[in-house]
Design a protein around this motif. Structure first.
Motif, PDB file in Angstrom:
ATOM      1  N   UNK A   1       0.847  -1.194   0.000  1.00 57.83           N
ATOM      2  CA  UNK A   1       0.000   0.000   0.000  1.00 57.83           C
ATOM      3  C   UNK A   1       0.885   1.248   0.000  1.00 57.83           C
ATOM      4  N   UNK A   2       0.512   2.241  -0.804  1.00 63.92           N
ATOM      5  CA  UNK A   2       1.291   3.477  -0.857  1.00 63.92           C
ATOM      6  C   UNK A   2       0.821   4.402   0.257  1.00 63.92           C
ATOM      7  N   UNK A   3       1.238   4.098   1.484  1.00 63.59           N
ATOM      8  CA  UNK A   3       0.870   4.942   2.623  1.00 63.59           C
ATOM      9  C   UNK A   3       1.810   6.148   2.675  1.00 63.59           C
ATOM     10  N   UNK A   4       1.477   7.101   3.547  1.00 66.20           N
ATOM     11  CA  UNK A   4       2.344   8.279   3.695  1.00 66.20           C
ATOM     12  C   UNK A   4       3.500   8.006   4.669  1.00 66.20           C
ATOM     13  N   UNK A   5       3.666   6.747   5.107  1.00 66.03           N
ATOM     14  CA  UNK A   5       4.711   6.442   6.090  1.00 66.03           C
ATOM     15  C   UNK A   5       6.115   6.447   5.470  1.00 66.03           C
ATOM     16  N   UNK A   6       6.853   7.529   5.724  1.00 56.12           N
ATOM     17  CA  UNK A   6       8.262   7.631   5.302  1.00 56.12           C
ATOM     18  C   UNK A   6       9.146   7.952   6.503  1.00 56.12           C
ATOM     19  N   UNK A   7       8.740   7.457   7.678  1.00 55.16           N
ATOM     20  CA  UNK A   7       9.481   7.748   8.909  1.00 55.16           C
ATOM     21  C   UNK A   7      10.952   7.379   8.776  1.00 55.16           C
ATOM     22  N   UNK A   8      11.218   6.150   8.295  1.00 57.66           N
ATOM     23  CA  UNK A   8      12.609   5.700   8.203  1.00 57.66           C
ATOM     24  C   UNK A   8      13.364   6.487   7.142  1.00 57.66           C
ATOM     25  N   UNK A   9      12.738   6.674   5.986  1.00 56.61           N
ATOM     26  CA  UNK A   9      13.425   7.341   4.870  1.00 56.61           C
ATOM     27  C   UNK A   9      13.876   8.744   5.259  1.00 56.61           C
ATOM     28  N   UNK A  10      13.006   9.458   5.943  1.00 55.83           N
ATOM     29  CA  UNK A  10      13.322  10.850   6.263  1.00 55.83           C
ATOM     30  C   UNK A  10      14.264  10.911   7.458  1.00 55.83           C
ATOM     31  N   UNK A  11      14.034  10.036   8.424  1.00 53.98           N
ATOM     32  CA  UNK A  11      14.943   9.961   9.564  1.00 53.98           C
ATOM     33  C   UNK A  11      16.372   9.644   9.102  1.00 53.98           C
ATOM     34  N   UNK A  12      16.495   8.843   8.043  1.00 54.99           N
ATOM     35  CA  UNK A  12      17.808   8.370   7.607  1.00 54.99           C
ATOM     36  C   UNK A  12      18.478   9.276   6.562  1.00 54.99           C
ATOM     37  N   UNK A  13      17.897  10.426   6.273  1.00 57.92           N
ATOM     38  CA  UNK A  13      18.525  11.338   5.300  1.00 57.92           C
ATOM     39  C   UNK A  13      19.962  11.679   5.710  1.00 57.92           C
ATOM     40  N   UNK A  14      20.148  11.846   7.014  1.00 56.54           N
ATOM     41  CA  UNK A  14      21.476  12.151   7.558  1.00 56.54           C
ATOM     42  C   UNK A  14      22.443  10.976   7.308  1.00 56.54           C
ATOM     43  N   UNK A  15      21.950   9.771   7.568  1.00 58.49           N
ATOM     44  CA  UNK A  15      22.723   8.535   7.375  1.00 58.49           C
ATOM     45  C   UNK A  15      23.141   8.385   5.906  1.00 58.49           C
ATOM     46  N   UNK A  16      22.239   8.699   4.995  1.00 58.55           N
ATOM     47  CA  UNK A  16      22.522   8.610   3.549  1.00 58.55           C
ATOM     48  C   UNK A  16      23.672   9.559   3.191  1.00 58.55           C
ATOM     49  N   UNK A  17      23.555  10.793   3.670  1.00 54.33           N
ATOM     50  CA  UNK A  17      24.608  11.792   3.409  1.00 54.33           C
ATOM     51  C   UNK A  17      25.945  11.358   3.984  1.00 54.33           C
ATOM     52  N   UNK A  18      25.917  10.911   5.224  1.00 63.79           N
ATOM     53  CA  UNK A  18      27.150  10.502   5.897  1.00 63.79           C
ATOM     54  C   UNK A  18      27.846   9.361   5.163  1.00 63.79           C
ATOM     55  N   UNK A  19      27.053   8.565   4.415  1.00 65.33           N
ATOM     56  CA  UNK A  19      27.620   7.450   3.673  1.00 65.33           C
ATOM     57  C   UNK A  19      27.911   7.821   2.223  1.00 65.33           C
ATOM     58  N   UNK A  20      27.875   9.101   1.917  1.00 68.22           N
ATOM     59  CA  UNK A  20      28.174   9.570   0.565  1.00 68.22           C
ATOM     60  C   UNK A  20      27.248   8.988  -0.481  1.00 68.22           C
ATOM     61  N   UNK A  21      26.020   8.687  -0.099  1.00 66.97           N
ATOM     62  CA  UNK A  21      25.074   8.061  -1.034  1.00 66.97           C
ATOM     63  C   UNK A  21      23.979   9.053  -1.433  1.00 66.97           C
ATOM     64  N   UNK A  22      23.228   8.689  -2.482  1.00 71.06           N
ATOM     65  CA  UNK A  22      22.091   9.495  -2.915  1.00 71.06           C
ATOM     66  C   UNK A  22      20.784   9.013  -2.315  1.00 71.06           C
ATOM     67  N   UNK A  23      20.715   7.718  -2.035  1.00 68.09           N
ATOM     68  CA  UNK A  23      19.441   7.179  -1.545  1.00 68.09           C
ATOM     69  C   UNK A  23      19.680   5.862  -0.809  1.00 68.09           C
ATOM     70  N   UNK A  24      18.603   5.401  -0.143  1.00 68.40           N
ATOM     71  CA  UNK A  24      18.629   4.146   0.601  1.00 68.40           C
ATOM     72  C   UNK A  24      18.224   2.978  -0.284  1.00 68.40           C
ATOM     73  N   UNK A  25      18.757   1.804   0.037  1.00 68.50           N
ATOM     74  CA  UNK A  25      18.251   0.554  -0.528  1.00 68.50           C
ATOM     75  C   UNK A  25      17.827  -0.323   0.650  1.00 68.50           C
ATOM     76  N   UNK A  26      16.503  -0.475   0.830  1.00 72.51           N
ATOM     77  CA  UNK A  26      16.016  -1.297   1.936  1.00 72.51           C
ATOM     78  C   UNK A  26      16.220  -2.775   1.634  1.00 72.51           C
ATOM     79  N   UNK A  27      16.661  -3.522   2.647  1.00 73.26           N
ATOM     80  CA  UNK A  27      16.646  -4.970   2.550  1.00 73.26           C
ATOM     81  C   UNK A  27      16.049  -5.542   3.834  1.00 73.26           C
ATOM     82  N   UNK A  28      15.481  -6.741   3.727  1.00 75.03           N
ATOM     83  CA  UNK A  28      14.904  -7.412   4.882  1.00 75.03           C
ATOM     84  C   UNK A  28      15.831  -8.568   5.243  1.00 75.03           C
ATOM     85  N   UNK A  29      16.688  -8.330   6.225  1.00 72.70           N
ATOM     86  CA  UNK A  29      17.698  -9.326   6.623  1.00 72.70           C
ATOM     87  C   UNK A  29      18.471  -9.885   5.436  1.00 72.70           C
ATOM     88  N   UNK A  30      18.891  -8.989   4.553  1.00 75.85           N
ATOM     89  CA  UNK A  30      19.729  -9.396   3.426  1.00 75.85           C
ATOM     90  C   UNK A  30      18.979  -9.569   2.116  1.00 75.85           C
TER      91      UNK A  30
END
Lengths: 273, 273
Positions: free
Chosen positions: B139-168
């Motif tokens: 479902x395309x919900x408005x839940x982007x809690x992790x994505x927005x919280x992790x914007x800092x983490x993305x920058x710190x890792x010199x990346x443009x965006x996140x790639x989610x994985x579920x235990x690999x």
């Protein structure tokens, strides 16, 4: 009724924010909820600790210091004149030009009459379990997607509320912590839950013959408990009679009542303080 | 710039909603996002299918029929006069008296200039992986809690965006699907992801020597891919050069470019239709 937005008071009907806010765009925000008794916020230090910690975890800056936030709440209390109330403090991601990048947060404070549900009927709650692990569980985010989506499921199961478990390990209710009582222990989940303020007060209690324990336990253990109850700011310690249609204990809830009485005393002490 | 709220047009600076809305109170809402090229909404049937399905999954009623929603979008397009644009349709839980019970949803339509990022530099994206399974992923919900919280983490890792994985197991990016290309397959995750419209168009393609496959695959497999790319309405098929600092393939992205060209043709066809 007035609502405070960024420390400015608005009549309820004018308390609007732009649809550019990241709460509307991306569900991004945190909140906290405390009560006032006779105009006095209860355990405010504990709630502030959690609120500022939630903000930090989500990289949201609170523009007000603790003293300033306290002042803002007292200003709202004075204006609305509701002696016994719930105070909800929401902090959103703010108005974002691109609907994604975090900006200056918006701080919203809403006061509502307190609806304390006393367990006068002698009947406890019926819970229905659901396999769901809240994301970022230690933070009081505004994410209640599952809880609200499952309102229909709760009704269809003749229950009052959900009991989340993570593959059989009991976690919490959407808006309350969960406890079970055995012959000599009062047990609540330790990990992957929101650490409630009422939960903390309970864990600090002394009851002869009982140890207070934080640990993982299963749904099956909960079914076999002598007593079960939930804890929250509005419900204090409220008995649970049924989980998944199974009766819990003998319905007397002696320890739960004792804990609730002790909570009421702690609240009274804080209210007078 | 105008914004449509419950099928009424408001100037952007007046497009406000009450803080009682369940999106602000409980992060409860869904949305969808489509683009217009030369004033024409692209693949609107596909987006409407997904939007109405998301609403149904979250027990939100869309007051407008598909035709009425189409009319509402065309009205906004005519008023704003932005030929190439993004159209965001948000449906929230509505103004809730108790801040918890679902009520009559609010429908918000926002149009913004389209910011298509063409891959002209020849450089692809750098992704950084993160172990997170989106809740209610279909479902395309408005839940982007992790994505927005992790914007800092993305920058710190010199990346443009996140790639989610579920235990690999590779899942998706916060706002895009992920594909990898092997010697003879173009592979994307099948389960526990949002099924993108651009993803669907790609899976319907024919490329000699390649099979299009939906299946689980691991991060380690992705590191070894010949090519990798993400797909979305704004990025089409956009090359990924790096995952977790590891270079992917030889940087030529031949198949990715071919797929992107085919997408542009499909878009052109729909635009003329």
């Amino acid at each position: 009724m007035y609502i405070s937005i960024n420390n400015e008071l608005f009549l309820q009907e004018n308390a609007n924010i732009s649809v550019a806010d990241l709460s509307i765009q991306r569900g991004y925000g945190i909140f906290d909820f405390l009560k006032t008794i006779n105009h006095k916020p209860i355990f405010i230090g504990d709630y502030f600790n959690r609120f500022y910690n939630s903000a930090k975890e989500m990289h949201l800056e609170v523009e007000l210091t603790r003293n300033q936030l306290h002042e803002a709440i007292l200003k709202l209390i004075a204006k609305n004149n509701i002696p016994d109330s719930g105070i909800k403090i929401i902090l959103t991601g703010g108005f974002s030009a691109d609907g994604y990048t975090m900006v200056k947060p918006n701080l919203i404070i809403i006061q509502t009459p307190l609806n304390i549900i006393e367990n006068t009927s002698g009947n406890g709650l019926a819970l229905v379990s659901y396999n769901h692990q809240r994301q970022i569980p230690q933070v009081k985010t505004i994410d209640y997607l599952q809880a609200i989506r499952l309102q229909k499921f709760v009704k269809e199961n003749g229950a009052h509320d959900l009991l989340y478990h993570n593959n059989g390990k009991v976690r919490e209710c959407p808006r309350a912590n969960f406890f079970m009582v055995t012959d000599d222990e009062v047990i609540t989940a330790k990990n992957e839950i929101l650490h409630g303020i009422t939960r903390k007060k309970i864990l600090g209690m002394d009851i002869h013959g009982y140890t207070f324990v934080e640990r993982d336990f299963t749904l099956d253990e909960a079914y076999q408990a002598k007593e079960a109850f939930i804890s929250s700011s509005t419900k204090n310690a409220f008995p649970v009679d049924k989980i998944d249609g199974k009766l819990i204990g003998n319905g007397k809830n002696t320890i739960t009542r004792l804990i609730n009485d002790k909570l009421l005393k702690l609240i009274e002490l804080d209210q007078r303080d």
